[in-house]
Design a protein around this motif. Sequence first.
Motif, PDB file in Angstrom:
ATOM      1  N   PRO A 162       0.809  -0.904  -0.041  1.00 13.39           N
ATOM      2  CA  PRO A 162      -0.018  -0.358  -0.294  1.00 13.39           C
ATOM      3  C   PRO A 162       0.618   0.953   0.453  1.00 13.39           C
ATOM      4  N   ASP A 163       2.211   1.312   0.648  1.00 13.41           N
ATOM      5  CA  ASP A 163       2.926   2.390   0.211  1.00 13.41           C
ATOM      6  C   ASP A 163       3.745   2.614  -0.945  1.00 13.41           C
ATOM      7  N   GLY A 164       3.510   1.317  -1.464  1.00  7.67           N
ATOM      8  CA  GLY A 164       4.370   1.698  -2.893  1.00  7.67           C
ATOM      9  C   GLY A 164       5.684   1.377  -2.898  1.00  7.67           C
ATOM     10  N   ALA A 165       5.952   1.216  -2.166  1.00  7.54           N
ATOM     11  CA  ALA A 165       7.686   0.517  -1.404  1.00  7.54           C
ATOM     12  C   ALA A 165       7.990  -0.094  -2.256  1.00  7.54           C
ATOM     13  N   LYS A 166       7.426  -1.750  -1.535  1.00 11.59           N
ATOM     14  CA  LYS A 166       7.789  -2.923  -2.255  1.00 11.59           C
ATOM     15  C   LYS A 166       6.198  -3.402  -3.311  1.00 11.59           C
ATOM     16  N   LEU A 167       7.266  -4.721  -3.520  1.00 14.35           N
ATOM     17  CA  LEU A 167       6.254  -5.819  -4.519  1.00 14.35           C
ATOM     18  C   LEU A 167       6.545  -6.743  -4.221  1.00 14.35           C
ATOM     19  N   ALA A 168       5.658  -8.215  -3.972  1.00 15.95           N
ATOM     20  CA  ALA A 168       5.896  -9.417  -3.684  1.00 15.95           C
ATOM     21  C   ALA A 168       5.755  -9.312  -5.283  1.00 15.95           C
TER      22      ALA A 168
END
Lengths: 445, 174
Positions: A162-168
């Motif tokens: 949701p904070d756009g910092a990570k991607l799974a």
Amino acid sequence: MRTDLDDRILRGLRELVDAAPVVAPPALSTVERPRRRPVPPRWVAPALAAAAVLTVLAGVTMPGTWWPTAAPITPGDPARPPGPSLPAELAPYSRLTGELSTAPVGPAIMAYGYSAEALWEPNQSLVLAADRPAYRMVDLALRRGVRNFPEGLLPAPVALAPDGAKLAVAGGGRMAVVDLTTGGVTREVAFDSGGPPPPMAWSSGGRWLAWGVDAQEQAIALLDTVTGEQRRFPVTGRVDSLAFHPDGQRLAVRVSTEVPLRILTLDGALERTLDVGPSAGLAGPGAWSPDGRRLAVLAATKSGDFETDSIVLVDAVRGAQVGSVDETFSTARPEGHRGQSFVAWASPDSVLVFRPGTGSIVEVPVTGGAAQVVTRFPMESGRQPTGVQVAYALLPGTAGRSDDTAPDRGPVPAGLVRLGFTTGAGGLLVLAAGAWLFRRRWLPL
Amino acid sequence: MEPPGPLERLPGVTTVTELPVRQRFDAAYQAQFAPLVRLAYVTTGSMPAAEDVVQEVFLAAYRRFDEIDDPGAYLRRAVISRCTSWVRRRSLERRHAGSARWLPTDAAPLGPDATAVRAALARLTTRQRAAVFLRYYLDLPQAEIGDALGCRPGTVKSLLHRALAVLKEHLDED
């Protein structure tokens, strides 16, 4: 057929030319002996061949070095524009989009895919930077995708924090967590990816990642991406959908064999159940409203031979329906298929929905009022956006941006660079060989 | 009858499978010199220039004659190329020295068609003149004309079409 004019021209030309008699000497007296054409030095051919081989090797072994790669964005970078934003129109499909792992763009505002019909156009998995129109391909999702006929390579499913910092990225037997600032994998755990794409959800702060396990056992898996701790809670059926509460301490889960939703703590304890009606599932990983008071669910209703989905808002405590989204997703689909039109809560009183028919992402007030287009995909024949996700924690205060800036697609993907080098070098070799053969047979003065 | 003995090679006899280069060259020289000079003459408008050009072409061709498959086509191409260069140089000289006449001053009086053709040729470009000569005097097909001029048959058609328009204009005046 000869005409009178032709005859006159011939007559006149003959008379004119024959008026100046030509007498050839008996033999051409030559003072030079015939000599061979000068042969290039012996080192030229091997040197050219070595140069061609080195060129091909360079293209194969040094991807991306011929184009500058973008430096990772660091917090506090003075060049970084303030605040996240969405473009008025998203960039169209392009194969010349750089790779996330080699040219990261920092936090992302959107993640989505492109499903291409043409056999020569690969399906894509993409992220859009939060602060500028920079697009990158999630090359890890492509490398860990699954080949299928006739769809081709299906990228591994992804989930944007949701904070756009990570991607799974879930594929290749592993659940990987990608840091979008560096483009590198920071966490990786074993994951059985043999089945359908698993539902995945992030806590709002981007610390916890949860997903459904449907392999030898059925369970909910949790990963603390900060400490690396893993948790697993068995369930009685396949996990259909899940969503974190905005406080990050609870999960709403829908299991296929059960009607009510389960509200679980992060220890796996059942806090309560929530009956939201039959055949309903959570509308998406961002189903919980920012204030925690409502849940967006898909209420399936049968209409003839088809099920249609509509987005319904339920009270998160009592489960009673408290509203529905005006923009209903009324695409009739065969039973068993559900739409993915819900994107996220834009605010406590509005939701974002994706309209595949027009390619637009629309903000719909849940209390009534006109829907507004937030951004749109270009409508391209044979290319369909899929799996649209938005970093909803960045949404409040997100300003739209003008679409007069050319998209930054980063360096050409390494695979295309290699293909270009190999093809170009091969073509040059063929041309050189052809020219050499041609000159051996015909030499104009 | 006695069976034939083993094949014997007689000394001093050479089985000729290909003429030596010098013999082939001399044959080409004898056959092509005059037509090439005429081609160069029509193209440049000057007999001394035509003879010089053709001599140079043969000398240059002699050095690599063993590599040339079709001497006729090769020589025609080379002559036209050198004539074009000669005309270009001459044009520059004329700008400073004044115009020169198209034909030698001691040319014999010509009939009306020849006079008209001469006047028309003076108005044509180098390539148009060459195309007219190859088409009418040597009666070559378009493909060979294109090979000599280094262009496609379609271009040959276009060159001839424009040349014919000028020729027709002069011939119709008679």
